[in-house]
Design a protein around this motif. Structure first.
Motif, PDB file in Angstrom:
ATOM      1  N   MET A   1      40.223  93.025  46.364  1.00  0.00           N
ATOM      2  CA  MET A   1      39.001  92.927  47.129  1.00  0.00           C
ATOM      3  C   MET A   1      38.073  91.911  46.458  1.00  0.00           C
ATOM      4  N   GLU A   2      37.545  90.998  47.257  1.00  0.00           N
ATOM      5  CA  GLU A   2      36.688  89.942  46.732  1.00  0.00           C
ATOM      6  C   GLU A   2      35.287  90.474  46.483  1.00  0.00           C
ATOM      7  N   LYS A   3      34.707  90.053  45.359  1.00  0.00           N
ATOM      8  CA  LYS A   3      33.356  90.433  44.996  1.00  0.00           C
ATOM      9  C   LYS A   3      32.358  89.724  45.908  1.00  0.00           C
ATOM     10  N   SER A   4      31.274  90.424  46.300  1.00  0.00           N
ATOM     11  CA  SER A   4      30.271  89.776  47.143  1.00  0.00           C
ATOM     12  C   SER A   4      29.515  88.730  46.327  1.00  0.00           C
ATOM     13  N   ARG A   5      29.168  87.626  46.988  1.00  0.00           N
ATOM     14  CA  ARG A   5      28.510  86.526  46.299  1.00  0.00           C
ATOM     15  C   ARG A   5      27.045  86.813  46.078  1.00  0.00           C
ATOM     16  N   GLN A   6      26.605  86.543  44.875  1.00  0.00           N
ATOM     17  CA  GLN A   6      25.218  86.696  44.495  1.00  0.00           C
ATOM     18  C   GLN A   6      24.368  85.638  45.210  1.00  0.00           C
ATOM     19  N   CYS A   7      23.161  86.004  45.561  1.00  0.00           N
ATOM     20  CA  CYS A   7      22.240  85.058  46.193  1.00  0.00           C
ATOM     21  C   CYS A   7      21.773  84.045  45.144  1.00  0.00           C
ATOM     22  N   ARG A   8      21.932  82.763  45.455  1.00  0.00           N
ATOM     23  CA  ARG A   8      21.559  81.698  44.524  1.00  0.00           C
ATOM     24  C   ARG A   8      20.197  81.122  44.890  1.00  0.00           C
ATOM     25  N   LYS A   9      19.387  80.817  43.877  1.00  0.00           N
ATOM     26  CA  LYS A   9      18.067  80.230  44.104  1.00  0.00           C
ATOM     27  C   LYS A   9      18.213  78.722  44.309  1.00  0.00           C
ATOM     28  N   ILE A  10      17.598  78.226  45.372  1.00  0.00           N
ATOM     29  CA  ILE A  10      17.622  76.812  45.703  1.00  0.00           C
ATOM     30  C   ILE A  10      16.178  76.354  45.850  1.00  0.00           C
ATOM     31  N   GLN A  11      15.821  75.259  45.183  1.00  0.00           N
ATOM     32  CA  GLN A  11      14.440  74.771  45.236  1.00  0.00           C
ATOM     33  C   GLN A  11      14.050  74.344  46.638  1.00  0.00           C
ATOM     34  N   SER A  12      14.901  73.534  47.277  1.00  0.00           N
ATOM     35  CA  SER A  12      14.607  73.069  48.632  1.00  0.00           C
ATOM     36  C   SER A  12      15.905  72.629  49.289  1.00  0.00           C
ATOM     37  N   PRO A  13      15.949  72.630  50.608  1.00  0.00           N
ATOM     38  CA  PRO A  13      17.151  72.132  51.278  1.00  0.00           C
ATOM     39  C   PRO A  13      17.280  70.620  51.077  1.00  0.00           C
ATOM     40  N   PRO A  14      18.484  70.094  51.231  1.00  0.00           N
ATOM     41  CA  PRO A  14      18.643  68.641  51.106  1.00  0.00           C
ATOM     42  C   PRO A  14      17.929  67.911  52.244  1.00  0.00           C
ATOM     43  N   LEU A  15      17.573  66.669  52.010  1.00  0.00           N
ATOM     44  CA  LEU A  15      16.897  65.869  53.024  1.00  0.00           C
ATOM     45  C   LEU A  15      17.796  65.586  54.219  1.00  0.00           C
ATOM     46  N   MET A  16      19.106  65.574  53.994  1.00  0.00           N
ATOM     47  CA  MET A  16      20.047  65.241  55.058  1.00  0.00           C
ATOM     48  C   MET A  16      21.018  66.396  55.254  1.00  0.00           C
ATOM     49  N   GLY A  17      21.693  66.375  56.388  1.00  0.00           N
ATOM     50  CA  GLY A  17      22.681  67.404  56.694  1.00  0.00           C
ATOM     51  C   GLY A  17      24.072  67.040  56.229  1.00  0.00           C
ATOM     52  N   GLY A  18      24.228  65.836  55.671  1.00  0.00           N
ATOM     53  CA  GLY A  18      25.525  65.408  55.185  1.00  0.00           C
ATOM     54  C   GLY A  18      25.671  63.904  55.227  1.00  0.00           C
ATOM     55  N   PHE A  19      26.920  63.457  55.158  1.00  0.00           N
ATOM     56  CA  PHE A  19      27.236  62.032  55.179  1.00  0.00           C
ATOM     57  C   PHE A  19      28.445  61.798  56.068  1.00  0.00           C
ATOM     58  N   LYS A  20      28.471  60.612  56.665  1.00  0.00           N
ATOM     59  CA  LYS A  20      29.602  60.208  57.499  1.00  0.00           C
ATOM     60  C   LYS A  20      30.174  58.908  56.952  1.00  0.00           C
ATOM     61  N   PRO A  21      31.496  58.814  56.904  1.00  0.00           N
ATOM     62  CA  PRO A  21      32.091  57.540  56.471  1.00  0.00           C
ATOM     63  C   PRO A  21      31.951  56.502  57.581  1.00  0.00           C
TER      64      PRO A  21
END
Length: 137
Positions: A1-21
């Protein structure tokens, strides 16, 4: 059985949603999805230059956990680059500490709704233009 993931603290979301080649057809392949905590590990270690101990403390995780998160992030970047796949950044069990929004029109990040001001790229203005990034606050 997989352990539940702990909530991680994030300062702010990234400015972008990702990158495209570019110079490659991307519709044929599935995007590589990098979780917010993986992005945050890269930001803290590689961009901000923190030690693993310092970064782990900021994210509220142990140093070995941070190392695993960071290794996953690096692997995902390598897969996206080598295979010419789109990289999306979203998801994961994270806590942004503040409520974040993104403008639907100009994609500007806005912390807390009361700080939303009209920007030069938006003809209309109002809170209905905002997309909530973290719904748990």
């Amino acid at each position: 059985m997989e352990k539940s993931r702990q909530c991680r603290k994030i300062q702010s979301p990234p400015l972008m949603g990702g990158f495209k080649p570019f110079d490659i057809r991307i519709s044929a392949s599935e995007p590589v999805v990098m979780l917010y905590d993986e992005y945050e590990s890269l930001r803290l270690l590689d961009y901000d230059g923190l030690t693993q101990e310092e970064a782990a403390k900021k994210m509220g995780v142990s140093r070995p956990t941070l190392t695993r998160i960071y290794e996953k992030a690096r692997k995902k970047i390598a897969v996206a680059f080598v295979e010419g796949r789109q990289l999306e950044i979203n998801g994961g069990n994270v806590d942004f500490e503040k409520r974040w929004y993104k403008c639907k029109k100009c994609h500007k990040l806005i912390m807390e709704q009361q700080e939303h001001t009209r920007c030069k790229n938006c003809r209309l203005f109002g809170n209905d233009e905002l997309i909530t990034i973290n719904k748990n606050k």
